[in-house]
Design a protein around this motif. Structure first.
Motif, mmCIF file in Angstrom:
data_model
loop_
_atom_site.group_PDB
_atom_site.id
_atom_site.type_symbol
_atom_site.label_atom_id
_atom_site.label_comp_id
_atom_site.label_asym_id
_atom_site.label_seq_id
_atom_site.Cartn_x
_atom_site.Cartn_y
_atom_site.Cartn_z
ATOM 1 N N GLU A 89 0.825 -1.222 0.000
ATOM 2 C CA GLU A 89 0.000 0.000 0.000
ATOM 3 C C GLU A 89 0.853 1.263 0.000
ATOM 4 O O GLU A 89 0.430 2.312 -0.497
ATOM 5 N N LEU A 90 2.080 1.183 0.535
ATOM 6 C CA LEU A 90 2.953 2.355 0.609
ATOM 7 C C LEU A 90 3.738 2.597 -0.677
ATOM 8 O O LEU A 90 4.299 3.686 -0.863
ATOM 9 N N LEU A 91 3.807 1.614 -1.564
ATOM 10 C CA LEU A 91 4.641 1.735 -2.769
ATOM 11 C C LEU A 91 4.422 3.036 -3.551
ATOM 12 O O LEU A 91 5.393 3.688 -3.949
ATOM 13 N N SER A 119 16.938 -2.784 -11.542
ATOM 14 C CA SER A 119 16.805 -3.591 -10.323
ATOM 15 C C SER A 119 15.353 -3.659 -9.878
ATOM 16 O O SER A 119 14.848 -4.733 -9.518
ATOM 17 N N CYS A 120 14.670 -2.505 -9.899
ATOM 18 C CA CYS A 120 13.255 -2.489 -9.504
ATOM 19 C C CYS A 120 12.413 -3.348 -10.442
ATOM 20 O O CYS A 120 11.511 -4.066 -9.990
ATOM 21 N N THR A 121 12.704 -3.278 -11.737
ATOM 22 C CA THR A 121 11.960 -4.101 -12.695
ATOM 23 C C THR A 121 12.205 -5.584 -12.431
ATOM 24 O O THR A 121 11.283 -6.408 -12.503
ATOM 25 N N GLU A 122 13.446 -5.924 -12.100
ATOM 26 C CA GLU A 122 13.780 -7.319 -11.808
ATOM 27 C C GLU A 122 13.032 -7.813 -10.566
ATOM 28 O O GLU A 122 12.485 -8.917 -10.559
ATOM 29 N N PHE A 123 13.016 -6.982 -9.497
ATOM 30 C CA PHE A 123 12.282 -7.370 -8.285
ATOM 31 C C PHE A 123 10.780 -7.506 -8.583
ATOM 32 O O PHE A 123 10.129 -8.436 -8.123
ATOM 33 N N ALA A 124 10.257 -6.559 -9.361
ATOM 34 C CA ALA A 124 8.829 -6.571 -9.688
ATOM 35 C C ALA A 124 8.463 -7.835 -10.471
ATOM 36 O O ALA A 124 7.432 -8.472 -10.215
ATOM 37 N N LEU A 125 9.305 -8.195 -11.433
ATOM 38 C CA LEU A 125 9.071 -9.412 -12.217
ATOM 39 C C LEU A 125 9.013 -10.643 -11.317
ATOM 40 O O LEU A 125 8.142 -11.508 -11.471
ATOM 41 N N SER A 126 9.953 -10.711 -10.401
ATOM 42 C CA SER A 126 10.020 -11.867 -9.502
ATOM 43 C C SER A 126 8.779 -11.946 -8.618
ATOM 44 O O SER A 126 8.220 -13.024 -8.394
ATOM 45 N N ILE A 127 8.328 -10.788 -8.120
ATOM 46 C CA ILE A 127 7.124 -10.750 -7.276
ATOM 47 C C ILE A 127 5.901 -11.199 -8.074
ATOM 48 O O ILE A 127 5.108 -12.034 -7.625
ATOM 49 N N LEU A 128 5.751 -10.641 -9.271
ATOM 50 C CA LEU A 128 4.572 -10.966 -10.094
ATOM 51 C C LEU A 128 4.582 -12.429 -10.526
ATOM 52 O O LEU A 128 3.537 -13.073 -10.602
ATOM 53 N N ASN A 172 -0.067 -2.140 -8.277
ATOM 54 C CA ASN A 172 1.020 -1.291 -7.772
ATOM 55 C C ASN A 172 2.378 -1.744 -8.280
ATOM 56 O O ASN A 172 3.254 -0.923 -8.585
ATOM 57 N N VAL A 173 2.578 -3.057 -8.360
ATOM 58 C CA VAL A 173 3.874 -3.574 -8.800
ATOM 59 C C VAL A 173 4.026 -3.441 -10.310
ATOM 60 O O VAL A 173 5.097 -3.077 -10.813
ATOM 61 N N VAL A 174 2.964 -3.719 -11.059
ATOM 62 C CA VAL A 174 3.015 -3.568 -12.529
ATOM 63 C C VAL A 174 3.377 -2.135 -12.892
ATOM 64 O O VAL A 174 4.174 -1.876 -13.805
ATOM 65 N N ARG A 175 2.821 -1.188 -12.174
ATOM 66 C CA ARG A 175 3.045 0.229 -12.477
ATOM 67 C C ARG A 175 4.527 0.613 -12.378
ATOM 68 O O ARG A 175 4.983 1.558 -13.018
ATOM 69 N N LEU A 176 5.277 -0.118 -11.578
ATOM 70 C CA LEU A 176 6.686 0.233 -11.344
ATOM 71 C C LEU A 176 7.643 -0.397 -12.348
ATOM 72 O O LEU A 176 8.814 -0.038 -12.393
ATOM 73 N N MET A 177 7.164 -1.332 -13.137
ATOM 74 C CA MET A 177 8.044 -1.985 -14.114
ATOM 75 C C MET A 177 8.494 -0.997 -15.192
ATOM 76 O O MET A 177 7.704 -0.211 -15.690
#
Length: 451
Positions: A325-327, A375-384, A364-369
């Motif tokens: 929620e804080l992202l 690095s953020c895109t890599e973390f987001a991919l792994s989460i999704l 929220n995570v898709v929006r950050l890709m």
């Protein structure tokens, strides 16, 4: 080679006089020094003290703030040690102007005039002025440093004798000196000050004393023995209490100090497995009024999550949905830290379930890709991937609605590393499993992207 602009700096023509361009003012050496125009009273000319000081060392050790502009070489923009003057009247550091000539230039770098005479003349008057100014500044700095060291020693002696409010005041004064002066830090470390200050932490330490002690310790370089001493249960317990109940400055200092202790060889994960510590960290991260506190909290949370046994505790306090929620409110630095934490927690079954159950995880995570960093895109991919793999039918359709497919195509077409492209292709395939090709393209509005 840097480009240079003509300067209106006051120049020395090599004749012992400084002239102000366009101003018509002529100053001889004695007048310049006597009147303090270049920062001194001339007391060091001809004195034995100045002759013992090395100009190169003085320039290196002194802060370059407020150095008179006439002392600065127009080429390197650094103080000159061996000034020489050209036929145009412009003065440069010898090594810099000779390098300029070695590149085939036959002009003055400042005025770009063609030189009618190629020799350089040592500017002894300017050299004397530079030496005098730096000598006085250097000796004043040394005296000031000695005064600071003396003050630090005095406060350490005071701490051995006083209690109550007098102790709080002595600690407050010592913290101010340590924060402001590197020489005071060294004095404290060299005189057993770290051990003395650390000994004031314990079961019966007041928060007033504790906050000042931690404010001092967080500004010092702690060796392994000092860190081991601070990891005593009573001391750690006090830090955790102050992380939960102290001022915002104390909370940040506690966070930084605990993180520094984690680099110690004797550090045990039981120290950071306290739910009180984890909850205090989460409250700090959620307090948007203090960005420095948010960053410090996330930084420690990242370090905490490097210990596998503690991750389940982080999930159990509800960190996953709260971070999700804080992202949208985080800056780029904090986004990278928070996505790292969420990616680490997604390796746990409980973490993946918490991510899936949070309705804003996917949007929220898709929006950050492809928005912040690789690095953020890599973390987001792994989460999704973790979430969609857990429940393909439910999560894949949500991801498609959130625009994931277009983002994945961007990753595949970008210069990202091959592993990320492969993961993107696998996730794209997973998302398309419930659609025909035509419907999938239409649903994701991919026509323009594909074109």
């Amino acid at each position: 080679m840097p480009m240079y602009q003509p300067s209106s700096r006051r120049r020395d023509g090599g004749d012992g006089k400084l002239d102000a361009d366009g101003g018509g003012q002529v100053l001889d050496l004695k007048t310049a020094v006597k009147d303090g125009i270049l920062g001194g009273d001339g007391a060091f000319f001809g004195g034995g003290v100045a002759e013992k000081l090395d100009l190169k060392k003085m320039i290196a050790e002194l802060e370059p703030i407020d150095v008179p502009s006439v002392f600065i070489c127009p080429i390197s923009l650094e103080p000159m040690q061996d000034p020489v003057t050209l036929c145009t009247g412009q003065t440069y550091e010898r090594s810099n102007i000779l390098r300029w000539f070695s590149l085939g230039h036959c002009t003055c770098p400042t005025t770009m005039q063609e030189l009618w005479e190629g020799s350089v003349t040592p500017n002894t008057t300017l050299h004397q002025l530079i030496y005098s100014w730096f000598s006085q500044s250097y000796l004043a700095m040394k005296k000031w440093s000695e005064d600071v060291q003396g003050r630090a020693l005095e406060l350490l002696e005071t701490l051995k004798k006083v209690k109550g409010q007098a102790r709080v005041q002595a600690l407050k004064d010592l913290r101010q000196v340590v924060v402001a002066h590197d020489s005071a830090k060294k004095t404290v470390a060299d005189n057993n000050g770290i051990s003395l200050v650390s000994s004031l932490l314990g079961h019966f330490t007041s928060h007033a004393v504790g906050s000042e002690v931690i404010g001092i310790l967080v500004n010092l370089d702690l060796d392994s023995q000092s860190k081991a001493n601070l990891m005593q249960p009573a001391k750690v317990s006090l830090m955790v209490d102050m992380l939960n109940e102290g001022s915002i400055e104390t909370k940040i200092n506690c966070t930084k100090l605990i993180e520094s202790l984690m680099t110690g060889k004797d550090f045990g994960s039981e120290i950071i497995s306290s739910l009180s510590l984890l909850n205090g960290l989460l409250r700090l991260v959620k307090d948007k009024r203090y960005p420095n506190g948010v960053f410090a909290g996330l930084s420690l949370l990242k370090s905490v999550c490097s210990y596998e046994p503690v991750r389940i505790s982080v999930v159990s306090i509800g960190a996953v949905p709260q971070l999700v929620e804080l992202l949208p409110s985080f800056n780029n630095e904090c986004l990278e830290l928070s996505l790292y934490v969420l990616e680490v927690l997604s390796t746990l079954p409980e973490g993946r379930m918490a991510l899936k159950d949070c309705r804003n995880t996917i949007p929220n995570v898709v929006r950050l890709m492809m928005k912040v960093s690789e690095s953020c895109t890599e973390f987001a991919l792994s989460i999704l991937w973790a979430v969609c793999k857990l429940s393909p039918e439910e999560c894949a359709s949500l991801a498609v609605e959130a625009g994931l497919a277009a983002k994945l195509l961007l990753v595949i077409q970008s210069g990202c590393n091959p592993a990320m492209k492969q993961r993107s292709a696998e996730l794209l395939k997973l998302c398309s499993v419930n659609y025909t090709a035509t419907i999938f393209i239409s649903k994701c509005k991919l026509t323009r992207t594909i074109q």
